[in-house]
Design a protein around this motif. Structure first.
Motif, PDB file in Angstrom:
ATOM      1  N   SER A 212       0.828  -1.201   0.000  1.00 58.74           N
ATOM      2  CA  SER A 212       0.000   0.000   0.000  1.00 58.74           C
ATOM      3  C   SER A 212       0.863   1.253   0.000  1.00 58.74           C
ATOM      4  O   SER A 212       0.486   2.278  -0.564  1.00 58.74           O
ATOM      5  CB  SER A 212      -0.921  -0.012   1.221  1.00 58.74           C
TER       6      SER A 212
ATOM      7  N   ASN B  36       0.423   4.139  -2.781  1.00 56.69           N
ATOM      8  CA  ASN B  36       0.132   5.517  -2.381  1.00 56.69           C
ATOM      9  C   ASN B  36       1.149   6.488  -2.944  1.00 56.69           C
ATOM     10  O   ASN B  36       0.814   7.590  -3.355  1.00 56.69           O
ATOM     11  CB  ASN B  36       0.088   5.628  -0.856  1.00 56.69           C
TER      12      ASN B  36
ATOM     13  N   VAL C 289       0.399   7.032  -6.600  1.00 54.73           N
ATOM     14  CA  VAL C 289      -0.805   7.836  -6.765  1.00 54.73           C
ATOM     15  C   VAL C 289      -0.520   9.299  -6.460  1.00 54.73           C
ATOM     16  O   VAL C 289      -0.985  10.200  -7.165  1.00 54.73           O
ATOM     17  CB  VAL C 289      -1.923   7.292  -5.848  1.00 54.73           C
TER      18      VAL C 289
ATOM     19  N   ASP D  59     -10.635   9.356  -4.725  1.00 50.57           N
ATOM     20  CA  ASP D  59     -10.958   8.038  -5.287  1.00 50.57           C
ATOM     21  C   ASP D  59     -11.911   7.321  -4.325  1.00 50.57           C
ATOM     22  O   ASP D  59     -11.552   6.326  -3.695  1.00 50.57           O
ATOM     23  CB  ASP D  59      -9.674   7.228  -5.503  1.00 50.57           C
ATOM     24  N   PRO D  60     -13.166   7.810  -4.215  1.00 51.70           N
ATOM     25  CA  PRO D  60     -14.094   7.244  -3.229  1.00 51.70           C
ATOM     26  C   PRO D  60     -14.470   5.787  -3.491  1.00 51.70           C
ATOM     27  O   PRO D  60     -14.820   5.065  -2.559  1.00 51.70           O
ATOM     28  CB  PRO D  60     -15.326   8.156  -3.336  1.00 51.70           C
ATOM     29  N   LEU D  61     -14.407   5.341  -4.747  1.00 45.59           N
ATOM     30  CA  LEU D  61     -14.777   3.960  -5.071  1.00 45.59           C
ATOM     31  C   LEU D  61     -13.587   3.000  -5.028  1.00 45.59           C
ATOM     32  O   LEU D  61     -13.739   1.798  -5.258  1.00 45.59           O
ATOM     33  CB  LEU D  61     -15.432   3.905  -6.457  1.00 45.59           C
ATOM     34  N   GLY D  62     -12.403   3.521  -4.752  1.00 51.19           N
ATOM     35  CA  GLY D  62     -11.235   2.675  -4.565  1.00 51.19           C
ATOM     36  C   GLY D  62     -10.717   1.987  -5.814  1.00 51.19           C
ATOM     37  O   GLY D  62     -10.179   0.879  -5.744  1.00 51.19           O
ATOM     38  N   PHE D  63     -10.851   2.626  -6.987  1.00 48.63           N
ATOM     39  CA  PHE D  63     -10.327   2.020  -8.217  1.00 48.63           C
ATOM     40  C   PHE D  63      -8.812   1.879  -8.173  1.00 48.63           C
ATOM     41  O   PHE D  63      -8.248   0.885  -8.636  1.00 48.63           O
ATOM     42  CB  PHE D  63     -10.732   2.862  -9.433  1.00 48.63           C
ATOM     43  N   ALA D  64      -8.136   2.886  -7.612  1.00 49.25           N
ATOM     44  CA  ALA D  64      -6.679   2.869  -7.588  1.00 49.25           C
ATOM     45  C   ALA D  64      -6.126   1.763  -6.704  1.00 49.25           C
ATOM     46  O   ALA D  64      -5.056   1.217  -6.970  1.00 49.25           O
ATOM     47  CB  ALA D  64      -6.145   4.230  -7.124  1.00 49.25           C
ATOM     48  N   GLU D  65      -6.863   1.417  -5.650  1.00 50.87           N
ATOM     49  CA  GLU D  65      -6.392   0.384  -4.733  1.00 50.87           C
ATOM     50  C   GLU D  65      -6.320  -0.988  -5.393  1.00 50.87           C
ATOM     51  O   GLU D  65      -5.518  -1.832  -5.000  1.00 50.87           O
ATOM     52  CB  GLU D  65      -7.311   0.323  -3.512  1.00 50.87           C
ATOM     53  N   LYS D  66      -7.162  -1.208  -6.407  1.00 51.43           N
ATOM     54  CA  LYS D  66      -7.217  -2.500  -7.071  1.00 51.43           C
ATOM     55  C   LYS D  66      -6.411  -2.516  -8.370  1.00 51.43           C
ATOM     56  O   LYS D  66      -6.437  -3.511  -9.091  1.00 51.43           O
ATOM     57  CB  LYS D  66      -8.676  -2.852  -7.383  1.00 51.43           C
TER      58      LYS D  66
ATOM     59  N   TYR E  20      -6.265   4.395 -16.756  1.00 51.90           N
ATOM     60  CA  TYR E  20      -7.320   5.216 -16.154  1.00 51.90           C
ATOM     61  C   TYR E  20      -7.069   6.700 -16.430  1.00 51.90           C
ATOM     62  O   TYR E  20      -7.983   7.440 -16.786  1.00 51.90           O
ATOM     63  CB  TYR E  20      -7.371   4.992 -14.633  1.00 51.90           C
TER      64      TYR E  20
END
Length: 244
Positions: free
Chosen positions: A60, A64, A67, A81-88, A97
């Motif tokens: 992570s 981070n 990002v 990124d409220p839907l967490g696309f970057a985390e996946k 993206y």
């Protein structure tokens, strides 16, 4: 004629061998079925793995850091990124993206300009004998058929230019990494700068990238608002501004 006692005696001698033979055949058939199931499972698993998106395990902290280095992250919100696309996503997916966001932002900026200019010159433009009228969302169905061919050729040429600049040749891309971008490609930087606006200083270039992203994001919201408003009441955006 054979005596019944002889037949019974012969049957008793053969029966054990017959029973053992049937048991062996049953065992062999079960083994074959088990092997076939195992082979089919392995084949399906291999096929699924071939077409599944590649996943790169990253900590992570590293994600981070990647990002935070992207343009467009501004205080006080930072990287939104409220839907967490970057985390996946792995690094290449993040680049795709960003490429998609920039492309949609540029199209939206042109769309907003088209809405306003198209309605402002209604009835006075030299194009199409000034016969295009009404809200902007009704303009496209009114244009002559020949215009569609020019539009499609222009879009195709622009997409071909973008693909050749940013994407790895499909023949050289691994099957589990579709849409692979070139390693040295900066999202949105197609080398098209006829006015020489691109700064040479990396920091200034990042600031310009952020400005373009912010304007593109605003334009996407504005274009969506224009479309929705004209679809609801059938009035042009210019007409709405004039009635305020």
């Amino acid at each position: 004629m054979e005596h019944p006692k002889h037949r019974n005696s012969l049957y008793l001698k053969i029966y054990p061998f017959h029973s053992q033979f049937k048991t062996k055949i049953h065992i062999i058939q079960k083994e074959k079925k088990a092997k076939m199931k195992l082979a089919i499972t392995a084949l399906l698993a291999g096929s699924a793995a071939a077409f599944a998106p590649s996943s790169v395990k990253r900590s992570s902290t590293a994600l981070n850091a990647a990002v935070e280095d992207l343009p467009g992250a501004l205080p006080p919100v930072g990287f939104f990124d409220p839907l967490g696309f970057a985390e996946k996503a792995d690094e290449n997916t993040l680049k795709r993206y960003r490429e998609a966001e920039l492309t949609h932002g540029r199209v939206a900026m042109l769309a907003v300009l088209g809405f306003l200019v198209g309605e402002a010159v209604e009835g006075s433009s030299f194009l199409f004998d000034a016969n295009i009228k009404g809200p902007a969302i009704t303009h496209i169905p009114q244009v002559p058929e020949g215009f569609w061919a020019i539009l499609l050729i222009s879009i195709g040429a622009a997409e071909q230019f973008r693909a050749e600049n940013g994407w790895v040749d499909p023949s050289e891309v691994p099957i589990d990494q579709p849409g692979l971008l070139k390693a040295d490609y900066v999202a949105g930087d197609l080398g098209f700068d006829p006015l020489g606006l691109k700064p040479e200083d990396p920091e200034e270039f990042m600031i310009m990238q952020t400005k373009e992203l912010q304007n593109g994001r605003l334009a996407m919201l504005a274009a969506a608002g224009f479309l929705a408003q004209e679809a609801v009441d059938g009035k042009g955006i210019i007409e709405h501004f004039q009635s305020m």
